[in-house]
Design a protein around this motif. Structure first.
Motif, PDB file in Angstrom:
ATOM      1  N   VAL A 194       0.838  -1.203   0.000  1.00 19.69           N
ATOM      2  CA  VAL A 194       0.000   0.000   0.000  1.00 19.69           C
ATOM      3  C   VAL A 194       0.871   1.250   0.000  1.00 19.69           C
ATOM      4  CG1 VAL A 194      -1.633   1.348   1.384  1.00 19.69           C
ATOM      5  CG2 VAL A 194      -2.002  -1.103   1.050  1.00 19.69           C
ATOM      6  N   ALA A 195       1.908   1.270   0.834  1.00 22.26           N
ATOM      7  CA  ALA A 195       2.795   2.429   0.893  1.00 22.26           C
ATOM      8  C   ALA A 195       3.504   2.642  -0.442  1.00 22.26           C
ATOM      9  CB  ALA A 195       3.817   2.256   2.009  1.00 22.26           C
ATOM     10  N   LEU A 196       3.994   1.581  -1.039  1.00 23.44           N
ATOM     11  CA  LEU A 196       4.658   1.693  -2.330  1.00 23.44           C
ATOM     12  C   LEU A 196       3.686   2.169  -3.411  1.00 23.44           C
ATOM     13  CD1 LEU A 196       7.290   1.276  -3.863  1.00 23.44           C
ATOM     14  CD2 LEU A 196       6.604  -1.086  -4.250  1.00 23.44           C
ATOM     15  N   VAL A 222       4.044   5.589  -5.664  1.00 27.46           N
ATOM     16  CA  VAL A 222       3.973   5.556  -7.129  1.00 27.46           C
ATOM     17  C   VAL A 222       2.856   6.482  -7.621  1.00 27.46           C
ATOM     18  CG1 VAL A 222       3.421   4.085  -9.111  1.00 27.46           C
ATOM     19  CG2 VAL A 222       5.031   3.294  -7.378  1.00 27.46           C
ATOM     20  N   ALA A 223       1.719   6.464  -6.955  1.00 23.97           N
ATOM     21  CA  ALA A 223       0.604   7.326  -7.347  1.00 23.97           C
ATOM     22  C   ALA A 223       0.972   8.807  -7.194  1.00 23.97           C
ATOM     23  CB  ALA A 223      -0.637   6.997  -6.521  1.00 23.97           C
ATOM     24  N   LEU A 224       1.639   9.161  -6.110  1.00 23.70           N
ATOM     25  CA  LEU A 224       2.047  10.550  -5.907  1.00 23.70           C
ATOM     26  C   LEU A 224       3.037  11.005  -6.974  1.00 23.70           C
ATOM     27  CD1 LEU A 224       2.432  10.731  -2.026  1.00 23.70           C
ATOM     28  CD2 LEU A 224       0.809  11.989  -3.435  1.00 23.70           C
ATOM     29  N   VAL A 225       3.977  10.144  -7.324  1.00 18.49           N
ATOM     30  CA  VAL A 225       4.941  10.492  -8.370  1.00 18.49           C
ATOM     31  C   VAL A 225       4.214  10.668  -9.705  1.00 18.49           C
ATOM     32  CG1 VAL A 225       6.895   9.619  -9.715  1.00 18.49           C
ATOM     33  CG2 VAL A 225       6.927   9.464  -7.221  1.00 18.49           C
ATOM     34  N   ALA A 226       3.293   9.754 -10.006  1.00 16.10           N
ATOM     35  CA  ALA A 226       2.558   9.831 -11.275  1.00 16.10           C
ATOM     36  C   ALA A 226       1.723  11.108 -11.345  1.00 16.10           C
ATOM     37  CB  ALA A 226       1.669   8.601 -11.445  1.00 16.10           C
TER      38      ALA A 226
END
Length: 52
Positions: A18-20, A24-28
């Motif tokens: 979940v953390a990963l 990834v979602a924040l970077v995207a």
């Protein structure tokens, strides 16, 4: 190499996933937003050069 997590292995590993996923979602989202802002700024610059 993996530590023995015992009965908490599922919870710990799912927390990592979940953390990963959130990272990834924040970077995207950051990349997507940066591209939108860059395109908007380029439009403003073109308009200001055209208008003098």
């Amino acid at each position: 190499m993996m530590p023995d997590l015992g009965k908490y292995a599922g919870v710990v590993l799912s927390s990592y996933v979940v953390a990963l996923g959130l990272i990834v979602a924040l970077v995207a989202v950051s990349i997507w937003r940066a591209r939108r802002v860059k395109a908007a700024l380029e439009q403003v610059e073109k308009r200001s050069k055209r208008d003098g």
